[in-house]
Design a protein around this motif. Structure first.
Motif, PDB file in Angstrom:
ATOM      1  N   SER A  83       0.856  -1.168   0.000  1.00 50.77           N
ATOM      2  CA  SER A  83       0.000   0.000   0.000  1.00 50.77           C
ATOM      3  C   SER A  83       0.898   1.226   0.000  1.00 50.77           C
ATOM      4  CB  SER A  83      -0.876  -0.012   1.257  1.00 50.77           C
ATOM      5  OG  SER A  83      -1.213   1.320   1.620  1.00 50.77           O
ATOM      6  N   THR A 134      -8.406   2.998 -10.160  1.00 46.91           N
ATOM      7  CA  THR A 134      -8.533   2.125  -8.991  1.00 46.91           C
ATOM      8  C   THR A 134      -7.555   2.458  -7.886  1.00 46.91           C
ATOM      9  OG1 THR A 134      -8.231   0.573 -10.789  1.00 46.91           O
ATOM     10  CG2 THR A 134      -9.104  -0.285  -8.714  1.00 46.91           C
ATOM     11  N   THR A 135      -6.313   2.691  -8.259  1.00 48.28           N
ATOM     12  CA  THR A 135      -5.288   2.911  -7.234  1.00 48.28           C
ATOM     13  C   THR A 135      -5.167   4.391  -6.875  1.00 48.28           C
ATOM     14  OG1 THR A 135      -3.618   3.071  -8.956  1.00 48.28           O
ATOM     15  CG2 THR A 135      -3.879   0.928  -7.913  1.00 48.28           C
ATOM     16  N   PRO A 191      -7.174   6.673  -5.483  1.00 45.75           N
ATOM     17  CA  PRO A 191      -7.543   7.178  -4.152  1.00 45.75           C
ATOM     18  C   PRO A 191      -6.481   6.869  -3.097  1.00 45.75           C
ATOM     19  CG  PRO A 191      -9.350   5.890  -5.083  1.00 45.75           C
ATOM     20  CD  PRO A 191      -8.183   5.724  -5.996  1.00 45.75           C
ATOM     21  N   ASN A 192      -5.925   5.676  -3.165  1.00 43.50           N
ATOM     22  CA  ASN A 192      -4.909   5.330  -2.164  1.00 43.50           C
ATOM     23  C   ASN A 192      -3.637   6.133  -2.365  1.00 43.50           C
ATOM     24  OD1 ASN A 192      -6.473   3.326  -0.856  1.00 43.50           O
ATOM     25  ND2 ASN A 192      -6.114   2.003  -2.608  1.00 43.50           N
ATOM     26  N   ALA A 216     -13.960   8.996  -2.370  1.00 45.26           N
ATOM     27  CA  ALA A 216     -12.712   8.660  -3.064  1.00 45.26           C
ATOM     28  C   ALA A 216     -12.492   9.612  -4.238  1.00 45.26           C
ATOM     29  CB  ALA A 216     -12.754   7.213  -3.546  1.00 45.26           C
ATOM     30  N   LEU A 274     -11.309  12.954  -2.999  1.00 42.24           N
ATOM     31  CA  LEU A 274      -9.897  12.959  -2.595  1.00 42.24           C
ATOM     32  C   LEU A 274      -8.988  13.016  -3.826  1.00 42.24           C
ATOM     33  CD1 LEU A 274      -7.777  12.634  -0.348  1.00 42.24           C
ATOM     34  CD2 LEU A 274      -8.026  10.167  -0.588  1.00 42.24           C
TER      35      LEU A 274
END
Ligand code: SF4
Lengths: 369, 366
Positions: free
Chosen positions: A117, A142-143, A145-146, A259, A262
């Motif tokens: 992560s 997909t990735t 937001p993280n 999400a 952000l």
């Protein structure tokens, strides 16, 4: 795990296959946009079970495959610098740049680490104040937001020893670009379920409107994919085109609002180069100016990087659904997962690697039947 | 703010024993100038190193069989010898620890040749700074494991490395066993018509290690399946006798590696049936979450038996009576087609090749 079993159930799969056969009267070309779906299709042998009229072509939906070579070279250059801890998800480490991959940097003493992560990378920065931690932020919506969360967090904590090397690409502009190409063969899309979990499906409505192609938001399990194919074919046969949602257990029309919010705060939309395809306008994310202190591309001078793709590799055509991997002269010869020439052979989600792993030879029919 | 779950993934890889190019010049090996992590993964890169460097240097008929243990004759006795080094992080994990692993890993390799393990050696490479309490705990666990496996530690060695030059503790064990019969078990013996039996659910060791290492918590914690397979091996031979062609414990590289080794060594094809392969639901869920294929993930208490087709059901029944074999199943068949290759009928009725991994199985991006 009942939840999963249901979407792998052979009886349900057989029923949907029967239904697909029943509605199909003509040849159709359908593209699954996402590498995860390509992998699932090839791994489960779904393409063999469909009627001959239906051709599945594989789209550019593997972020590893479409990351430009020069950016990988840049990552290699940054990772080789003393004082840097370079972090990434695992499959980026094996992608060859023009001279080296990140694994080689690691074996030469570079501090290259796999994280699960981007927040783990932030933690590394917190724990190692005397080092600079770079996270290779690759991926689709997909990735995002993280990755956005990691930057946001580092910014809030004032961690000036954390930065991201961003290579974010967006799916809908690529879908439009492929449909606009004079060589296009795609008549319907399976849209990537997990991308829509974040972004919803509003963005596909203008595409359907403009190009008159059915788009079905589809999950990853065999039954999901078969259902998605059935929904696309049904639309095609009826001469209609709209956005439908097969993956309703996870996706809402508007996606995941917090999400998306952000993402909007941290990233802005920019032009992006896609390996094998070229530059697509407004098809990626870059960090907003207020986060420049966390932008590895600005922080590290990696020098001017000029690269040449291996001439023999046709992965650009593969990514656009114009060629199948086995039509490449190097497939399984010069180019294997051990000696990949193009990124589509490196990543497990890449079409070349999927064909090579699961279908490189034509096997005789099932011994059990 | 609530964010969606991370899509992550990662895993271990298999071992290739493709013994092509025996007498070749040792270089190039996969085009790398330096040793890469993938060379130790048990995947194709490891196989390349073995066939192009080690076999090239040490070629002899015993080694060339590339079975997990070497069977040699000494006077009137037939002995099985096997050695293995254990480097695992974390050293304590749900369901076991590095000490237990170092005993069972080696005795299982000996047992797979049909021998009864009798003695083992024990070599420690310790990193300066390792808490003695940890070492004691590991030694205690070795003692218990050796008692359970009925082997005696008869020799050993200890080295200490400077802090930072090792990773806490590495253990090497060598096991010696006696063959009390003259069955010839080898991955070279499979024939069309044979069937494959798997002794239980896949991927438990690998996923236990990974979830612990990466701090991933699953609803049901996954425990390693570390266990001695001596009884299961003996039961298999007692019932199957001469009709047992080969036994293998499916460690690093998982079932995929064992099946590929069988296929290449025997020059036959193997067809697996996905719907028959046992994987416990929490393990299947964890593999799914991380994007791992359970066929490639390491096990430390599962074996694969290749036996004559007409005897397989009987052997399966006997294995299932033992607690370690309760979930055993017939998972595949040996064919004359597609020599050297493993294919699988998927759950929904398609087919695919089951390959070995190239290097380490890695977390994917989405
Ligand atoms: S097989 Fe290799 S060389 Fe050919 S298109 Fe795929 S990646 Fe490129």
């Amino acid at each position: 795990m009942k939840y999963l079993d249901e979407f792998r159930d052979p009886d349900i799969a057989r029923k949907i296959l029967g239904e697909i056969r029943r509605v199909t009267t003509r040849p159709w070309v359908i593209m699954e946009i996402c590498g995860g779906q390509t992998h699932s299709i090839i791994k489960n042998g779904i393409h063999q079970l469909l009627p001959d009229e239906i051709e599945l072509v594989h789209g550019p939906g593997c972020p590893v495959c479409v990351t430009p070579l020069e950016l990988i070279d840049r990552a290699v250059a940054i990772a080789s610098k003393p004082g840097v801890i370079f972090t990434s998800f695992g499959d980026m480490l094996r992608v060859p740049g023009s001279r080296k991959d990140l694994f080689m940097v690691k074996s030469e003493g570079g501090d290259v680490r796999v994280v699960y992560s981007p927040l783990d990378a932030v933690k590394l920065a917190r724990d190692n104040p005397d080092r600079h931690v770079v996270f290779f932020a690759v991926g689709f919506e997909t990735t995002a937001p993280n990755n956005a969360m990691a930057v946001w967090q580092a910014h809030r904590e004032g961690l000036d020893n954390f930065s991201v090397l961003v290579s974010h690409v967006l799916v809908p502009p690529a879908m439009s670009a492929l449909l606009s190409s004079p060589n296009n063969r795609v008549q319907g899309y399976l849209a990537a379920g997990h991308v829509c979990t974040i972004m919803g499906w509003e963005e596909y409505e203008p595409i359907v409107e403009q190009f008159r192609v059915p788009v079905v938001v589809t999950g990853f399990e065999p039954v999901d994919i078969l259902e998605g194919v059935l929904m696309v074919v049904t639309q095609l046969e009826q001469g209609i085109s709209r956005v439908e949602n097969q993956y309703s257990r996870a996706v809402r029309r508007e996606g995941n609002m917090p999400a998306r919010d952000l993402i909007r705060r941290v990233f802005e939309i920019s032009d992006r180069k896609w390996r094998g395809i070229g530059s697509i306008p407004m098809s990626g994310f870059k960090l907003r100016a207020e986060f420049a202190a966390h932008d590895a591309e600005l922080l590290f001078d990696a020098g001017a990087i000029q690269v040449d793709e291996p001439e023999i590799c046709i992965s650009g055509l593969v990514l656009q659904g114009l060629k199948k991997p086995y039509e490449c002269p190097a497939f399984g010869k010069e180019c294997t997962p051990m000696t990949p020439l193009g990124a589509t052979m490196v990543s497990t989600e890449g079409a070349c690697a999927a064909y090579h792993s699961y279908h490189r030879h034509q096997l005789v029919p099932d011994v059990t039947s | 703010m609530s964010l969606p779950e991370l899509h992550t993934n990662g895993s271990t890889a298999p071992r290739s024993l493709a013994a092509e190019n025996f007498a070749q010049c040792p270089l190039p090996i996969t085009g790398h100038d330096t040793v890469q992590l993938g060379h130790g993964s048990g995947g194709k890169m490891t196989g390349d190193l073995i066939s192009k460097l080690f076999l090239w240097a040490f070629e002899n008929p015993v080694l060339a069989r590339l079975d997990d243990s070497a069977v040699v004759s000494l006077g009137d006795s037939r002995l099985a010898i096997s050695t293995d080094s254990f480097v695992v992080d974390p050293i304590f994990f749900p369901g076991g620890d590095i000490g237990e692993l170092a005993v069972y890993g080696t005795v299982n390799d000996v047992a797979m040749s049909g021998a009864l393990p009798v003695y083992i050696s024990l070599a420690f490479i310790l990193e300066e700074g390792l808490p003695l309490a940890d070492l004691k705990r590991i030694v205690e666990s070795i003692r218990r494991a050796a008692a359970r496996a009925n082997v005696t530690v008869v020799t050993g060695d200890t080295k200490v490395l400077n802090h930072g030059k090792g990773d806490k503790i590495f253990i090497n064990t060598t096991g010696i066993g006696i063959l009390e019969h003259d069955y010839d078990l080898s991955s070279r013996n499979l024939r069309p018509g044979d069937q494959l039996i798997l002794s239980g659910g896949l991927a438990e060791h690998g996923m236990a290690i990974l979830s612990r290492r990466e701090g991933l918590e699953f609803e049901t914690p996954i425990r390693s399946d570390t266990a001695p397979l001596i009884d299961l091996a003996q039961i298999t031979l007692d019932v199957g006798g001469d009709d047992v062609r080969a036994m293998r414990d499916a460690t690093r590289g998982g079932l995929a590696a064992v099946a590929n080794e069988f296929a290449v060594a025997s020059g036959i094809g193997i067809r697996l049936y996905e719907s028959e392969i046992p994987v416990k639901p929490p393990v299947a869920g964890a593999c799914e979450f991380l994007g791992f294929d359970p066929l490639h993930v390491a096990n430390e208490g599962k074996m694969v038996v290749a036996a004559a087709g007409e005897r397989a059901a009987e052997i399966l029944e006997a294995i299932r009576k033992h607690p370690l074999g309760a979930d055993a199943a017939i998972i595949g068949a040996v064919t004359s087609e597609n020599a050297g290759m493993v294919s699988m009928q998927t759950r929904i009725g398609g087919w695919r090749i089951v390959d070995m991994m190239v290097g380490e199985q890695l977390p994917r991006i989405c």
